[in-house]
Design an enzyme around this catalytic site. Structure first.
Site, short mmCIF file in Angstrom:
data_model
loop_
_atom_site.label_atom_id
_atom_site.label_comp_id
_atom_site.label_asym_id
_atom_site.label_seq_id
_atom_site.Cartn_x
_atom_site.Cartn_y
_atom_site.Cartn_z
N CYS A 1 50.40 30.07 38.74
CA CYS A 1 51.05 28.82 38.34
C CYS A 1 50.18 27.66 38.82
O CYS A 1 49.69 27.65 39.94
CB CYS A 1 52.45 28.64 38.87
SG CYS A 1 53.61 29.84 38.26
N ARG B 1 45.25 29.61 36.27
CA ARG B 1 46.25 30.03 37.25
C ARG B 1 47.49 30.63 36.59
O ARG B 1 48.36 31.17 37.27
CB ARG B 1 46.67 28.85 38.13
CG ARG B 1 45.53 28.24 38.91
CD ARG B 1 46.03 27.13 39.79
NE ARG B 1 46.93 27.63 40.80
CZ ARG B 1 46.55 28.07 41.99
NH1 ARG B 1 45.29 28.09 42.30
NH2 ARG B 1 47.44 28.50 42.86
N TRP C 1 52.75 31.28 35.30
CA TRP C 1 52.55 32.72 35.27
C TRP C 1 53.90 33.31 35.67
O TRP C 1 54.32 33.19 36.82
CB TRP C 1 51.46 33.14 36.25
CG TRP C 1 51.07 34.58 36.12
CD1 TRP C 1 50.17 35.12 35.25
CD2 TRP C 1 51.59 35.68 36.87
NE1 TRP C 1 50.09 36.48 35.43
CE2 TRP C 1 50.95 36.86 36.40
CE3 TRP C 1 52.54 35.80 37.90
CZ2 TRP C 1 51.22 38.12 36.93
CZ3 TRP C 1 52.81 37.06 38.41
CH2 TRP C 1 52.14 38.21 37.93
N ASN D 1 55.33 26.63 42.28
CA ASN D 1 54.46 27.81 42.30
C ASN D 1 54.88 28.63 43.50
O ASN D 1 54.96 28.10 44.60
CB ASN D 1 53.00 27.35 42.42
CG ASN D 1 52.05 28.49 42.72
OD1 ASN D 1 52.32 29.64 42.39
ND2 ASN D 1 50.93 28.18 43.35
N GLY D 2 55.16 29.92 43.30
CA GLY D 2 55.57 30.77 44.41
C GLY D 2 56.81 31.57 44.02
O GLY D 2 57.16 31.66 42.85
N GLU E 1 33.89 48.34 40.31
CA GLU E 1 33.90 46.96 39.86
C GLU E 1 33.61 46.86 38.36
O GLU E 1 34.26 46.10 37.64
CB GLU E 1 32.89 46.14 40.69
CG GLU E 1 32.75 44.69 40.33
CD GLU E 1 34.05 43.90 40.31
OE1 GLU E 1 35.09 44.40 40.78
OE2 GLU E 1 34.04 42.78 39.78
N LYS F 1 36.21 45.27 35.65
CA LYS F 1 35.82 44.13 34.80
C LYS F 1 36.08 44.45 33.34
O LYS F 1 36.62 43.66 32.61
CB LYS F 1 34.32 43.89 35.03
CG LYS F 1 33.83 42.50 35.09
CD LYS F 1 34.09 41.71 36.32
CE LYS F 1 35.45 41.71 36.87
NZ LYS F 1 35.61 41.21 38.19
N GLU G 1 39.98 44.69 32.48
CA GLU G 1 40.80 43.48 32.54
C GLU G 1 40.54 42.50 31.39
O GLU G 1 41.44 41.77 31.00
CB GLU G 1 40.67 42.77 33.90
CG GLU G 1 39.33 42.15 34.20
CD GLU G 1 39.34 41.40 35.54
OE1 GLU G 1 38.34 41.46 36.24
OE2 GLU G 1 40.34 40.77 35.88
N HIS H 1 36.97 68.13 39.53
CA HIS H 1 38.20 68.52 40.22
C HIS H 1 39.43 68.08 39.43
O HIS H 1 40.52 67.99 39.98
CB HIS H 1 38.20 67.97 41.65
CG HIS H 1 37.08 68.52 42.45
ND1 HIS H 1 37.05 69.81 42.92
CD2 HIS H 1 35.89 67.98 42.81
CE1 HIS H 1 35.92 70.04 43.55
NE2 HIS H 1 35.18 68.93 43.50
N LYS I 1 44.59 33.80 37.85
CA LYS I 1 43.70 33.75 39.01
C LYS I 1 44.53 33.33 40.23
O LYS I 1 45.53 32.65 40.07
CB LYS I 1 42.60 32.73 38.76
CG LYS I 1 41.39 32.98 39.59
CD LYS I 1 40.14 32.57 38.88
CE LYS I 1 38.92 32.93 39.70
NZ LYS I 1 38.45 34.27 39.41
C1 F6R Z 1 39.22 40.64 39.07
C2 F6R Z 1 39.77 39.64 39.95
C3 F6R Z 1 40.79 40.05 40.93
C4 F6R Z 1 40.59 39.31 42.27
C5 F6R Z 1 41.76 39.60 43.21
C6 F6R Z 1 41.56 38.98 44.56
O1 F6R Z 1 38.24 40.11 38.24
O2 F6R Z 1 39.43 38.48 39.88
O3 F6R Z 1 40.80 41.42 41.11
O4 F6R Z 1 39.39 39.71 42.82
O5 F6R Z 1 42.93 39.13 42.64
O6 F6R Z 1 41.48 37.59 44.46
P1 F6R Z 1 40.90 36.73 45.65
O7 F6R Z 1 39.45 37.06 45.77
O8 F6R Z 1 41.13 35.31 45.23
O9 F6R Z 1 41.64 37.11 46.88
#
Ligand code: F6R
Length: 606
Positions: free
Chosen positions: A2, A27, A75, A99-100, A479, A483, A486, A502, A601
């Protein structure tokens, strides 16, 4: 999660709010809304969907006209994305954005229903709005103090009271909120990118500090209603950093910013060819004394921790446990005052990571945070902070933050290894020198973009695929796989290559893509055996390996060759091509690369 904004000044408030929200859409982007004082009343406009829907709606119906207001991009947590559940919430007297998560909202709601209030949305936020209304007589600060003493959970709140059209109010706990300070205008925002176009100066609000934001000044109070004096912070990056700068997507721009981000992060932490964390105020002699190191984070940050685990254990011979924050915090972990916890976080606000930090502090473990956002909660609460210098990361999929996080992990590993006597000074210098050359090497790997785009074109129609690797390559595969899934929405898993037989190998069907990462010389023969096993079962294999490695051209269907550097450092070389493969797959599928579905994010809720 948010985004919150607020504005008071001479500009058209609705325009400023929408502009600021457009910088915070990362966000949350399932609905948006604003509230503006318009001829003595609080006028609210909100709707489901991206911010553009709100803009279109206001174009049709007219936007609120005024100079003071609040805005939100959501969000969803409580209640599906809908017009009704969108923020702001409230009534004619009080309007809020939040937000929260309010954990005791149900009790508050039941209480207020008993007092005659009715509710239209499913949100926890509406209960806070109505509770403010319930306690409000004539003093907003008293009212806010009363309400925050009753609500439990996390909150950043922007608040308007109809009787005070010349000010907005703000308070936060756990969720981030800053007050931007301009000339004859002031702002509220969840994050700096929202206001950077207008001002670089801002106050960071501490938990339960209440800000009263007027056009000509900002006053901040504690919960005893005493004024609080605060230092102004100044963002050290400019407007361009928060713009796409000619790139089609923020993600691509951020991938291309990796060489400079790494340079900015490591260069001032190398003195006379040796790692040097003294400017961060870190006593490395003390650091090497800990019994063991825990590295904790979420998602990509945790994957950076996995690289850290490999290199610290391998070079410094210190035991490292790496874990996911949401698991670690509930496992009753065996962490004591003899241990060091390193948390990794881009945003510095991730709820689970913050909780782990607090848990470690409770048992007096030493805590270090590797964080990108200056002044974020995690940075403020950790004993030691190593800031990464990636600049703002806007795309939801993390790229440059990962790269700088692992660059810090390397420097730490080198210095710990040297101080522990596990490597010689000469070796430490050699590794540090090689790390210093990584920005140029990463730049070189970015030239593989057409190759990555070609590979993406071969993957885009897959329903499912596997990433495999061993050791550091396994960490990297994790990773790469995250990527891809997502942003492309293609199901993918990462497996330790030796673990496939396995169970997981039963998933291989004719034509299924497998991306094999094999940058570690010692393990390449083993990985190649695993590649043969999947190929024998019909997999189409993309092999990512270093230039100098001899592998037969028929080992894989497609081979991406990377510049060869010390193999400890190969994750920094292989990361960008993996990011580019994910990026182009998402683009080819026509997805919203920077704002993938269901995500946001900065995950400030559990
Ligand atoms: C994936 C991604 C998330 C963040 C995770 C942690 O591309 O961005 O997996 O890495 O939410 O976020 P931070 O680093 O802000 O704690």
């Amino acid at each position: 999660m948010c985004g919150i904004v607020g504005y008071i000044g001479d500009r058209d408030c609705a325009d400023v709010l929408v502009d600021a929200l457009s910088k915070l859409e990362y966000r949350g982007y399932d609905s948006a809304g604003i509230a503006v004082f318009d001829k003595g009343t609080i006028k609210v406009e909100k709707c489901k969907g991206r911010l553009i829907n709100l803009v279109n709606k206001m174009e049709l119906e007219g936007k609120p006209n005024g100079h003071c207001g609040i805005g939100h991009t959501r969000w969803a947590t409580h209640g599906e994305p809908s017009d009704i559940n969108s923020h702001p919430h409230g009534n004619k007297r009080v309007s809020i954005v939040h937000n929260g998560i309010i954990e005791n909202y149900k009790q508050i709601k039941d209480f207020l229903i008993g007092e005659g209030y009715s509710f239209v949305s499913e949100t926890d936020t509406e209960t806070v709005a109505k509770l403010l209304d319930y306690y409000y007589v004539d003093d907003p600060i008293d009212t806010i103090i009363k309400v925050i003493s009753e609500i439990k959970g996390s909150y950043a709140l922007g608040i308007m009271f109809r009787d005070y059209p010349d000010r907005i109010f703000a308070v936060r706990k756990e969720s981030p909120l800053i007050v931007g300070v301009g000339e004859n205008e002031n702002f509220l925002a969840s994050d700096v990118p929202a206001i950077i176009k207008y001002t670089r100066d801002y106050y960071l609000l501490e938990a339960d500090e209440i800000a009263v934001v007027k056009k000509d000044g900002v006053s901040i109070y504690n919960t005893h209603k005493e004024p609080v004096k605060k230092e102004i912070n100044t963002a050290d990056w400019d407007v361009d950093a928060a713009e796409k700068g000619g790139y089609e997507h923020f993600m691509l721009k951020e991938i291309y910013e990796q060489p400079s981000a790494v340079r900015d992060t490591i260069s001032h932490r190398i003195t006379d060819g040796m790692p040097d964390f003294s400017n961060d105020g870190i006593d490395m002699e003390q650091l090497k004394k800990y019994r063991q190191i825990f590295i904790v984070g979420c998602g990509t940050a945790m994957h950076a921790g996995m690289v850290g685990q490999y290199v610290i254990e391998k070079l410094a011979r210190i035991p490292v446990i790496v874990d996911i924050a949401s698991e670690f915090r509930y496992r009753d972990p065996l962490i004591t005052d003899k241990d060091l916890l390193i948390v990794i976080s881009q945003s510095g606000e991730t709820a689970d990571t913050l909780a782990v930090l607090r848990l470690a502090k409770e048992v007096n473990a030493a805590t270090m945070a590797i964080v990108n956002v200056v002044g974020s909660s995690i940075a403020r609460e950790a004993d030691m902070v190593v800031y990464t210098h990636a600049g703002p990361e806007i795309s939801v999929a993390s790229t440059k933050a990962y790269m700088v996080q692992i660059s810090v992990m390397y420097l730490l590993a080198f210095e710990l290894a040297y101080l522990n006597g596990a490597i010689s000074e000469e070796m430490c210098r050699k590794l540090t020198e090689e790390l210093k050359s990584m920005p140029d090497i990463i730049k070189e790997t970015l030239e593989l973009k057409d190759t990555c785009s070609y590979v993406a074109s071969k993957l885009m129609n897959a329903e499912s695929l596997l990433y495999i690797g061993r050791g550091l390559d396994y960490a990297l595969s994790m990773e790469g796989s995250l990527k891809l899934k997502e942003i492309s929405y293609i199901h993918s898993e990462s497996y330790a290559a030796g673990e496939l037989k396995h169970g997981t190998i039963s998933l291989i069907t004719d034509g299924m893509p497998v991306i094999a990462v094999a940058t570690q010389k010692k393990l390449i023969e083993k990985t190649i055996s695993n590649i043969k096993e999947v190929k024998a079962r019909g997999a189409r294999v993309v092999l990512i390996c270093a230039d100098g490695v001899e592998v037969g051209e028929d080992v894989a269907d497609y081979i991406i060759r990377l510049p060869q550097v010390d193999e400890q450092l190969m994750p920094m070389v292989a990361a960008a091509p993996l990011q580019l493969i994910a990026y182009y797959t998402s683009v080819l599928k026509g997805n919203d690369v920077d704002k993938p579905r269901n995500l946001a994010k900065s995950v400030t809720v559990e």
